[in-house]
Write an enzyme that holds these catalytic residues in place. Structure first.
Site, short mmCIF file in Angstrom:
data_model
loop_
_atom_site.label_atom_id
_atom_site.label_comp_id
_atom_site.label_asym_id
_atom_site.label_seq_id
_atom_site.Cartn_x
_atom_site.Cartn_y
_atom_site.Cartn_z
N ASP A 1 0.82 -1.22 0.00
CA ASP A 1 0.00 0.00 0.00
C ASP A 1 0.85 1.27 0.00
O ASP A 1 1.86 1.35 0.71
CB ASP A 1 -0.90 -0.01 1.24
CG ASP A 1 -1.73 1.25 1.37
OD1 ASP A 1 -2.68 1.41 0.58
OD2 ASP A 1 -1.43 2.06 2.27
N GLU B 1 1.10 -0.59 -4.97
CA GLU B 1 0.12 0.46 -5.20
C GLU B 1 0.78 1.82 -5.09
O GLU B 1 1.30 2.18 -4.04
CB GLU B 1 -1.02 0.37 -4.18
CG GLU B 1 -2.13 1.37 -4.47
CD GLU B 1 -2.54 2.21 -3.27
OE1 GLU B 1 -3.66 2.73 -3.27
OE2 GLU B 1 -1.72 2.37 -2.34
#
Length: 611
Positions: free
Chosen positions: A228, A295
């Site tokens: 993330d 990401e």
């Protein structure tokens, strides 16, 4: 006529030869799969508290299997005070009691393995929660943890009193990215919520901590990690101000150009380090490939660097998320825009790497809300037939829409709530996070609780999985058929060529080079009409066909065409928002393809021997 022993010997030899030729061309499990993102809070609630849980994911694994998904990644389920709904982790090795226990997660791994489904975990390395023991000890000046986070004493205040933040950096969630600690008498950096202090990756001990976390979950059974917000991992060491972008609101994230807090080159070194760690674990333990996908909302150049080093010697992520269809395209985009964005990504990828396509997630408006309900089939078809990996957000398979009219009182997302009642609606991520709509009963079958953590979409009785399963044909059935079609080797191994016929119609062909006569090669042409006007096109301009007709392989829910019918390739009629696949298939990939090929071989040889 040949004797039975000779006959079966020939068949056995042919089968062995076929196995060898097929297996030599096989790809790794992740390279051709469709990943199904589950937002656990909103998937299925088994204990009646209004929040989805890990046991709920386990209970609904059969839905994934029935639909055709072979891998899923879970948004964070680890211990957290839930200020940012799990992205503020207080213990990276423990499932939050809200979602269950570690034992429940291990049960999920075991059940998923039985069904042939891989489980990918969300991995949040940029920051922790302020309730993590590392931060508590760091704030208290513990020598071991003193430099685990990014601290700064601040600048002298011209007005006197407490020092002011060291620079003009802002939080993604609005306001200064610096928060004062009375205990430590310093500021800590938080590029997201106040409760999410940024870790200091210039401290090698922090990297070691996350090495240990990765190993912990690989040993438990995780098949991969979605990393993330990875491009926020490093900041410049001298803490200089960032250049002004939009001076209107100094508290807005758009106030500056984030050239000193994002996309720093050191980030890629850490990703390469983790790739080596993961690959070594796989090799030493003789397990299936464990993947890492990153990401980062970054430009194309910075995104491509997540694949490998410039010289190709250092491997990094298996693939970085490709957000081009989320960030650069919308319901006003023309066919030429789609062609440009798709071709650009494919042309810029390092040789031999695998691309991916994403149309929605828990952070961005749902596909049906962003592109329009009438385009759902076409967008989904494109997503699942382009080369590489596809990622689908839970609920897209039934065409769920955002609940954008959710009240401010019902909203929970700090990204929206921090802007106040007048401005929250379009910044909030809550509308795309509403619970999954399983059926038309109370709370859409998601929970027995009198109140769910976010309100149900008010139209769940019209749009739900049960209703779509019972329909003659629906968005759900279309997804099932598209996922089956995708197993064809045309899609797992085929080449790609695209064309924009006009502003409205985008088409591309997937084909295999298997015959000396190119016109005999297996091919599929995918055609999508993005607008409400009918069109007639000549698809032979895209691909050279044998003959002037081709069979229909797949159609959208409102198509005028039927699967199996023949269409004129020089004058293919498209209705409003038509989505259609025409052409001749190759064998399915993997074991399915092998079975089909063997069956065809046996039939052909028996005909020869008998007649």
């Amino acid at each position: 006529m040949l004797g039975p022993k000779v006959t079966w010997s020939l068949l056995a030899v042919a089968t062995v030869c076929l196995v060898g030729s097929t297996s030599a061309q096989e790809k790794d499990w992740w390279e051709t799969t469709v990943f199904y993102q589950i937002y656990p809070r909103s998937f299925f609630d088994t204990n009646g508290d209004g929040v989805g849980d890990v046991k709920g994911v386990t209970a609904k694994l059969q839905h994934l299997k029935d639909t055709g998904f072979e891998a899923t990644w879970l948004s964070p389920i680890f211990s957290s005070p839930q200020e940012d709904f799990g992205y503020d982790v207080s213990d990276f090795k423990s499932v939050d009691p809200l979602f269950g226990t570690n034992a429940h997660l291990e049960e999920l791994f075991a059940e998923a393995k039985k069904l042939g489904i891989k489980i990918i975990l969300d991995f949040v390395p940029n920051h922790s929660s302020i309730e993590h023991e590392w931060f508590i000890k760091s704030e208290n000046g513990d020598p071991k943890y003193k430099d685990y986070y990014v601290w700064h004493e601040g600048k002298d205040n011209p007005q006197g009193g407490r020092k002011i933040p060291p620079n003009n950096w802002q939080s993604v969630f609005y306001g200064s990215a610096w928060e004062w600690s009375d205990k430590r008498q310093e500021y800590y950096l938080h590029q997201f919520a106040v409760g999410q202090p940024d870790l200091n990756y210039r401290n090698p001990e922090v990297i070691k901590e996350f090495d240990d976390i990765l190993l912990f979950w690989m040993q438990k059974g995780a098949s991969g990690f979605r990393i993330d917000a990875i491009n926020h991992m490093f900041e410049v060491e001298d803490f200089r101000d960032e250049p002004i972008n939009n001076p209107e609101d100094p508290n807005s994230y758009g106030y500056t150009h984030h050239i000193y807090t994002k996309d720093l080159p050191e980030t890629y070194d850490v990703i390469a380090h983790w790739r080596k760690l993961i690959d070594s674990y796989v090799e030493e333990n003789k397990v299936d490939t464990i993947i890492m996908m990153t990401e980062a909302y970054a430009n194309l150049t910075m995104t491509m660097k997540f694949y490998e080093s410039d010289d190709g010697k250092e491997q990094r992520a298996h693939f970085p998320f490709n957000f081009a269809m989320i960030e650069d395209l919308n319901d006003h985009s023309k066919a030429t825009d789609f062609k440009y964005i798709i071709d650009r990504f494919l042309d810029n990828m390092p040789r031999g790497k695998v691309t991916n396509w994403v149309l929605g997630n828990h952070d961005k408006p749902r596909m049906s809300s962003r592109y329009g309900r009438e385009r759902v089939d076409g967008m989904a078809l494109m997503l699942m037939t382009l080369p590489g990996v596809a990622v689908i957000y839970n609920g897209e398979e039934i065409g769920m829409e955002d609940f954008r009219d959710m009240s401010y009182e019902d909203s929970r997302d700090p990204q929206g709530c921090n802007l106040g009642e007048e401005n929250y609606k379009w910044a909030s991520r809550d509308p795309q996070r509403t619970p999954f709509q399983w059926d038309d009963t109370f709370n859409a079958g998601f929970s027995s609780a009198p109140r769910t953590w976010l309100p149900m979409h008010p139209l769940y009785r019209q749009t739900n999985l049960l209703k779509q399963k019972e329909a003659d044909y629906s968005t759900y059935h279309f997804y099932v058929d598209a996922l089956k079609l995708r197993k064809d080797r045309i899609y797992t191994h085929g080449e790609f060529r695209s064309r924009a016929y006009n502003d409205d119609v985008f088409a591309f062909v997937r084909f295999l080079r298997e015959n000396e006569d190119r016109e005999l090669d297996p091919y599929n042409v995918i055609v999508i009409n993005f607008r409400g006007e009918p069109h007639t096109i000549d698809v032979t301009d895209l691909y050279r066909f044998a003959g002037e007709t081709a069979p229909v392989r797949l159609v959208g829910t409102d198509s005028r065409h039927k699967v199996g019918e023949s269409v004129n390739t020089t004058a293919l009629h498209l209705g409003p928002y038509e989505a259609i696949v025409i052409g001749h298939g190759g064998a399915a990939s993997g074991a399915v393809g092998l079975q089909v090929s063997i069956s065809l071989l046996i039939v052909a040889m028996l005909k020869f021997l008998l007649f």
